[in-house]
Design a protein around this motif. Sequence first.
Motif, PDB file in Angstrom:
ATOM      1  N   LYS A   1       0.841  -1.214   0.000  1.00 13.45           N
ATOM      2  CA  LYS A   1       0.000   0.000   0.000  1.00 13.45           C
ATOM      3  C   LYS A   1       0.873   1.260   0.000  1.00 13.45           C
ATOM      4  N   THR A   2       1.834   1.292   0.915  1.00 14.36           N
ATOM      5  CA  THR A   2       2.713   2.467   0.970  1.00 14.36           C
ATOM      6  C   THR A   2       3.540   2.563  -0.311  1.00 14.36           C
ATOM      7  N   THR A   3       3.914   1.417  -0.863  1.00 12.48           N
ATOM      8  CA  THR A   3       4.692   1.407  -2.105  1.00 12.48           C
ATOM      9  C   THR A   3       3.921   2.112  -3.223  1.00 12.48           C
TER      10      THR A   3
ATOM     11  N   PHE B   1      -3.715   9.955   2.549  1.00  9.33           N
ATOM     12  CA  PHE B   1      -3.713   9.670   3.995  1.00  9.33           C
ATOM     13  C   PHE B   1      -3.181   8.254   4.171  1.00  9.33           C
ATOM     14  N   ASP B   2      -2.047   8.140   4.856  1.00  7.76           N
ATOM     15  CA  ASP B   2      -1.521   6.794   5.099  1.00  7.76           C
ATOM     16  C   ASP B   2      -1.730   6.455   6.567  1.00  7.76           C
ATOM     17  N   GLU B   3      -2.723   5.628   6.844  1.00  5.70           N
ATOM     18  CA  GLU B   3      -3.049   5.163   8.191  1.00  5.70           C
ATOM     19  C   GLU B   3      -3.131   6.311   9.183  1.00  5.70           C
ATOM     20  N   ALA B   4      -3.817   7.355   8.777  1.00  2.00           N
ATOM     21  CA  ALA B   4      -3.823   8.554   9.607  1.00  2.00           C
ATOM     22  C   ALA B   4      -4.572   8.383  10.918  1.00  2.00           C
TER      23      ALA B   4
HETATM   24 MG   LIG Z   1       2.413   1.099   4.863  1.00  4.38          MG
END
Ligand SMILES: [Mg+2]
Length: 508
Positions: free
Chosen positions: A310-312, A431-434
Motif C-alpha cells: 500500500k505504501t509502495t 492519507f496513510d493510516e492517519a
Molecule cells: Mg504502509
Amino acid sequence: MKPLTVALMAADVVGALLVPTLAARLLNGGTAAMSFHTMTVTALQMLAASLVAGCCAIGAGYCCSVLAARVAKDMRDAIYIKSLDLSVYSWLLTLVFLMFVCVNLGITKILAGKNLEVAAARQEAVGHLTGAVEEYYQGRDVIKASNREDGSAERVRGLTEQVRSVAQKADFLTNCINSIIRMFNRFSQAIVALLGGGMMLQGTMSIGVLQAFFQYMNQVGEPITEASFMINSTQSALASAERTFAMLDEPEETPDPAHPNVVEEPVRGRVEFRHVRFGYVPGKPLMKDVDFVAEPGRKVAIVGTTGAGKTTLINLLMRFYDVDTGSITLDGVDTRTMSRHGLRREFGMVLQDTWLFGGTVAENIAYGKPGATREQIIAAAKAAHADFFIRTLPKGYDTVLDNEANDLSVGQRQLLTIARVFLADPAMLIFDEATSSVDTRTEQAIANAMNALMADRTSFVIAHRLSTIRDADLILYMEHGDIVEHGTHERLLEQAVAYAKLYDSQFA
Ligand SMILES: [Mg+2]
Ligand SMILES: Nc1ncnc2c1ncn2[C@@H]1O[C@H](COP(=O)(O)OP(=O)(O)OP(=O)(O)O)[C@@H](O)[C@H]1O
C-alpha cells in the motif's frame, strides 16, 4: 619591469578615478546649460579614460605574473645552485645528508598512510557512536520499559571507548611526525659532524666549510620537517573528503526532464496507473501489473495485509521511486515527464508519523504555505477541528512546540498536520493510516476533518480499520504487491472473497 608595472598601475588608478568625475560633469551638464559639443567631448574623454584604465590594468596584471614567475624561477635556480654548493663542499657529506632526506620522506609516506587509515577509522567510530546515541535517545521509553538501560549504556560505553582509542592513535600519529623527523635530522647532523671532523683532522676540510655545510643542511632540513608535518596533518581532512566523495558517488535519482510537462490548471485530479511493474530490488518485482483509475474528486481506499504494497503504491505516485515499466499519469500527463517538485506540489500528505518542528503552533500549520496570514491559519485549524484544542494550549497559536512535539498527543499532532494540508489546499490528498493510533473520539474528530478536506479532491486513503473507508468510491484490495480485488464496499462484500473476509474479521 618594476618601473613599468608601477607606471601601469598608477595609470590604471588615475583612469579609474577620472571616470566618475567625468560622469558627474556629464550628468551635471544635462541639468545645467552645457553645450552639446562639450557633452560629447566629455563623453569621449570618459570612454578614453575607461579604455586607458582597462588596458593599463591588463598590462599591470601581465607584468605582475611575469614578475611572480621570474621570482619563482630565480628561487629554483638559487636552490639548485645551493645544492651544487653542498656537493662542492663534500660529495660524501652531501650523500649522507641526501640519504637522510630520503629516510625522512619514506617515514612521512608510511606515517601519512597509517594516519589516513586511522583517521578513516576514527570517523567511522564517531559515526557508529552518533548513530547509537540517536537511536537510543529516540527509543528511550522502550528502553526504560524493557529495563535495558544498562545494556544500552554498556554499548554506548563500548563505542565511546572505541572512539577514544582511535582518536588517541590519530592524534599521536599527527603529532609524533615532527619529533621523528627532527630526530633523524639530528642523527644526520651527528654523522655529518663525525665525518666532517674526520676530514678536518685529515686536513681535507676547513672549519669554515663544515660550518657552511651545517647551515645549508638546516636551511634544507627545516622546510622538509614542516612539509612532513603538513602532509601528515592533512590526512584526517583527506579521510573526510574520501567519505564525502564516496557519498557523492552514490547513484542519484534520475534527473528531472530539462523541459518538464505541467498539468493544465486547474488540476482535475485524474490519476491513472497503467500496467505498473515495480520492485525495490532489481530482479525481484513486487508489483507485477497494477492498473486502475482514480477519477477526479473520488475517494480511493487502499487496503490489504501488512506488507501488501500500500505504501509502495503511494511512493510511486509521489515519485519517491520510479516505476520499472508501465506508467502513472496525472490528468493524462505521464508523471515521469513532470518535475518532481511540480508533481508533489499537487498532493497533500497526512501520514501516521506526523512531523512537527521546533516552532510555534501557527508556524507549524503555515509550513505548507509560507506567508499565510493569521486569519488563514486559524481558518485552517477550525476546518481541521484543531482550533478547540489549540486554544487550550498555554499560549494558543503562539505556543512553542519542542522539536519532537512531545507536549502534544498523537491525535493532536495529527489534527495539526491536517490543518497544515487544509492551508496548503492541494488538488489531491494522501492519507496513510492517519487514524490507526488514536481513540475512537479522536478518530471521529480526525475522520470529520478528513472528510471535510476530501470533499471534491481526489484522495487516496490507506486504512487498516475498514470502518473509515466504507464510503470510498473505489476500494483496492492489495496482496503481495498487486491489486487482487477492486470495487465499492458493497460490491466487494457481494463477491465475498478476500475483502469480505477481512471485513468480517473486523466486524463479525
Ligand atoms: Mg504502509
Ligand atoms: N525501501 C524498501 N526497500 C526494499 N523493500 C521495501 C522497501 N519498502 C518496503 N519494502 C518491501 O515492500 C513490501 C511492501 O511494503 P509496503 O510498505 O508497501 O507495505 P504496506 O502495505 O504499506 O504495509 P503496512 O500495512 O505494514 O504499512 C514489503 O514486503 C516490504 O518489506
